[in-house]
Write a protein that holds these residues in place. Structure first.
Motif, PDB file in Angstrom:
ATOM      1  N   ALA A  75       0.811  -1.169   0.033  1.00 26.76           N
ATOM      2  CA  ALA A  75      -0.145  -0.007  -0.117  1.00 26.76           C
ATOM      3  C   ALA A  75       0.819   1.282   0.021  1.00 26.76           C
ATOM      4  CB  ALA A  75      -0.868   0.022   1.320  1.00 26.76           C
ATOM      5  N   THR A  76       0.918   1.967  -1.113  1.00 23.43           N
ATOM      6  CA  THR A  76       1.727   3.136  -1.338  1.00 23.43           C
ATOM      7  C   THR A  76       1.100   4.306  -1.578  1.00 23.43           C
ATOM      8  OG1 THR A  76       2.196   2.725  -3.491  1.00 23.43           O
ATOM      9  CG2 THR A  76       3.690   1.547  -1.829  1.00 23.43           C
ATOM     10  N   ARG A  77      -0.170   4.311  -1.708  1.00 22.83           N
ATOM     11  CA  ARG A  77      -1.136   5.345  -1.913  1.00 22.83           C
ATOM     12  C   ARG A  77      -2.453   5.196  -1.517  1.00 22.83           C
ATOM     13  NH1 ARG A  77      -1.124   1.816  -6.113  1.00 22.83           N
ATOM     14  NH2 ARG A  77      -2.987   1.828  -7.454  1.00 22.83           N
ATOM     15  N   LEU A  78      -3.387   6.641  -1.351  1.00 21.20           N
ATOM     16  CA  LEU A  78      -4.568   6.358  -1.065  1.00 21.20           C
ATOM     17  C   LEU A  78      -5.528   6.528  -2.333  1.00 21.20           C
ATOM     18  CD1 LEU A  78      -4.952   9.005   2.097  1.00 21.20           C
ATOM     19  CD2 LEU A  78      -4.601   6.571   2.016  1.00 21.20           C
ATOM     20  N   SER A  79      -6.683   5.746  -2.151  1.00 12.57           N
ATOM     21  CA  SER A  79      -7.758   5.873  -3.145  1.00 12.57           C
ATOM     22  C   SER A  79      -8.119   7.250  -3.579  1.00 12.57           C
ATOM     23  CB  SER A  79      -9.031   4.929  -2.936  1.00 12.57           C
ATOM     24  OG  SER A  79      -9.857   5.117  -3.770  1.00 12.57           O
ATOM     25  N   PRO A  80      -8.321   7.736  -5.012  1.00 11.06           N
ATOM     26  CA  PRO A  80      -9.080   9.022  -5.032  1.00 11.06           C
ATOM     27  C   PRO A  80     -10.428   9.146  -4.749  1.00 11.06           C
ATOM     28  CG  PRO A  80      -8.478   7.841  -7.148  1.00 11.06           C
ATOM     29  CD  PRO A  80      -7.807   6.952  -5.873  1.00 11.06           C
ATOM     30  N   ASP A  81     -11.067   7.993  -4.704  1.00 16.01           N
ATOM     31  CA  ASP A  81     -12.372   7.660  -4.235  1.00 16.01           C
ATOM     32  C   ASP A  81     -12.729   7.804  -2.670  1.00 16.01           C
ATOM     33  OD1 ASP A  81     -12.946   6.981  -7.012  1.00 16.01           O
ATOM     34  OD2 ASP A  81     -12.428   5.090  -6.533  1.00 16.01           O
ATOM     35  N   ALA A  82     -11.779   7.575  -1.818  1.00 19.45           N
ATOM     36  CA  ALA A  82     -12.203   7.763  -0.380  1.00 19.45           C
ATOM     37  C   ALA A  82     -10.645   7.693   0.114  1.00 19.45           C
ATOM     38  CB  ALA A  82     -12.885   6.655  -0.079  1.00 19.45           C
ATOM     39  N   PRO A  83     -10.780   8.203   1.507  1.00 13.30           N
ATOM     40  CA  PRO A  83      -9.265   7.995   2.284  1.00 13.30           C
ATOM     41  C   PRO A  83      -8.934   6.932   2.590  1.00 13.30           C
ATOM     42  CG  PRO A  83     -11.102   9.052   3.497  1.00 13.30           C
ATOM     43  CD  PRO A  83     -11.660   9.053   2.155  1.00 13.30           C
ATOM     44  N   VAL A  84      -8.703   5.804   2.031  1.00 13.99           N
ATOM     45  CA  VAL A  84      -8.475   4.359   2.125  1.00 13.99           C
ATOM     46  C   VAL A  84      -7.529   3.885   1.348  1.00 13.99           C
ATOM     47  CG1 VAL A  84     -10.690   3.867   3.024  1.00 13.99           C
ATOM     48  CG2 VAL A  84     -10.182   3.513   0.318  1.00 13.99           C
ATOM     49  N   PRO A  85      -6.533   3.193   1.871  1.00  6.48           N
ATOM     50  CA  PRO A  85      -5.239   2.562   1.132  1.00  6.48           C
ATOM     51  C   PRO A  85      -5.675   1.983  -0.250  1.00  6.48           C
ATOM     52  CG  PRO A  85      -5.565   1.353   3.001  1.00  6.48           C
ATOM     53  CD  PRO A  85      -6.549   2.377   3.227  1.00  6.48           C
TER      54      PRO A  85
END
Length: 473
Positions: free
Chosen positions: A19-29
């Motif tokens: 997991a190196t980034r957050l989803s653009p849809d929600a603050p989840v990895p």
């Protein structure tokens, strides 16, 4: 002398990634999956652990008529499976991890299931048990009236280890030991304010109180409340105070499977003739070792597991242990007043020096058990180019010798742990130790055993043989 595991199975799926980034849809990895591992969980995991060690094990369970049920049957290769229809979807539990950190788990088909029927073959398999593990995961099998009546009858003659579940029924009366964890014991006892006391300094006393209360309520011979890294507390029907069993400290991010490993260890040691307290101490340590080695992630895949089931053969003195049953062999030899001899080593490129030493060791007693370093252990001791021959072939070659009665493969750098389980009367090593005290002497002497050496043959060695083979290409 068969171990029977009775209980619910599920398909466990591990998805591991980064997991190196957050989803653009929600603050989840966002987890980029790089590995997927499927395995049998619940009672299936207990059975697989026992089969991996070479114990004769039967799994009595129910399976769903769906893709997950068929996958479970495939994952249970190497285990004698006696199953009936579950009448419900097969439960699937999927865990997502980023590195070693759990991110989420989602369950499918895990709604409450109806109590399944049991087939005559299932009941017959349970009746053949020398020891029973009931691995209840709340899916209804442990509540079947016919099965419960049979288990209640067997409890007077056969050790039964009952691993309970909050959604399952109470254990039947008279089982040898019930093994709830602290949270399960607190819930089962319904002790007011118990949860608030769990982290207090006297948490061990609290666990002992719960164990005593539950032992009386369930009518079991003993209750062993497990406390994770703090070990366990055992209360028996002998009127003695609770016994606190410490656990070795281990670093682990995933405790999954520790309770199953403990139940499997209890079954093995009770079958081998240990008292309950000794069996519990050994099982607690083995559960900690299991987690330290990587837990469920360290378990072999089905194909590797089949290859790991070590062959055996009838013992010469009217004892017929199944493959890998060194502990049962040792018990049988002791019961008739015989002497159990053990030796150990890598035995890579078996040569005449090995054979002479093994024959000399066997002549000292009534059976010879070889404690064999696993491939991983040999690599740590000898270097990355060793062993030349894998552990399964090395075990097969040793068992082909008339002087070798059983082989126990161990993963540690030293044989202390496997010796603690086997407890031989004689521990025999080659004469290259002559004039020095064997490293295992204190341990072997602690139970009244002796350490001896046999003649050493200096012109014969694995290293010399390997060097000569290299010269001829």
């Amino acid at each position: 002398m068969r171990i029977v595991v009775v209980g619910d199975v599920m398909l466990d799926v591990d998805l591991t990634g980064e997991a190196t980034r957050l989803s653009p849809d929600a603050p989840v990895p966002v987890v980029d999956i790089v590995a997927e591992n499927r395995r049998a969980g619940g009672a299936g995991l207990v059975a697989l652990m026992l089969a991996e060690e070479g114990w004769p094990v039967t799994l009595v369970t129910v399976l769903g008529d769906d893709d997950a049920g068929r996958q479970l049957a495939d994952q249970l290769a190497g285990v004698r499976l006696v199953s009936g229809p579950s009448g419900a979807p097969s439960p699937v539990k999927t865990r997502v991890r980023a590195g070693s950190h759990p991110v989420v788990r989602f369950d499918q088909g895990c709604a409450r299931a109806p109590v399944p029927d049991v087939t005559p073959a299932m009941l017959s398999a349970v009746e053949d048990a020398a020891v029973v593990v009931v691995a209840d995961y709340g899916r209804g099998l442990a509540a079947n009236p016919q099965l419960r009546a049979l288990l209640a009858r067997l409890a007077t003659d056969v050790p039964i280890i009952w691993d309970p579940h909050p959604a399952g029924p109470d254990p039947v009366q008279g089982v040898a030991v019930v093994t709830p964890n602290l949270a399960e014991a607190t819930r089962a006892a319904a002790a007011p304010g118990a949860a608030a006391d769990v982290q207090e300094p006297d948490a061990g006393t609290h666990a002992g109180h719960l164990a005593g209360l539950l032992r009386e309520r369930w009518g079991s011979q003993a209750v062993l409340v497990t406390r994770g890294g703090d070990g366990a507390v055992l209360v028996s029907d002998d009127g003695q105070a609770p016994t606190h069993i410490p656990a070795p400290r281990v670093e682990t991010g995933d405790p999954c499977g520790a309770g199953d490993r403990l139940a499997a260890g209890l079954a093995v040691h009770l079958l081998a003739g240990c008292g309950l307290l000794e069996a519990a101490r050994l099982a607690v340590h083995e559960a900690a070792d299991f987690l330290a080695a990587g837990g469920v992630s360290s378990l072999p895949k089905p194909a590797a597991r089949i290859a790991a089931i070590r062959p055996g053969r009838p013992e010469r003195h009217h004892v017929e242990p199944s493959r890998g049953d060194a502990l049962l062999l040792a018990r049988a030899v002791r019961n008739r007043g015989g002497t159990v001899v053990a030796t150990g080593g890598c035995f890579d490129l078996l040569h005449a020096g090995h054979v002479r030493a093994l024959a000399a060791a066997r002549a000292m007693g009534d059976c010879l058990v070889v404690c064999l370093n696993s491939d991983a252990s040999v690599r740590r001791l000898k270097g990355p180019d060793r062993p030349i021959i894998g552990e399964h072939d090395r075990a097969e070659l040793l068992l082909a010798l008339a002087c070798v009665d059983a082989v126990m493969v161990f993963d540690e750098d030293t044989p202390e742990a496997v010796l603690g389980r086997l407890r031989p009367d004689l521990w025999v090593k080659g004469g290259d130790y002559q004039g020095t005290r064997l490293p295992e002497a204190d341990l072997v002497e602690s139970w009244g055993g002796r350490c001896l050496t046999v003649p050493y043959h200096p012109a014969r060695s694995t290293t010399g043989l390997a060097t000569a083979l290299a010269k001829v290409g």
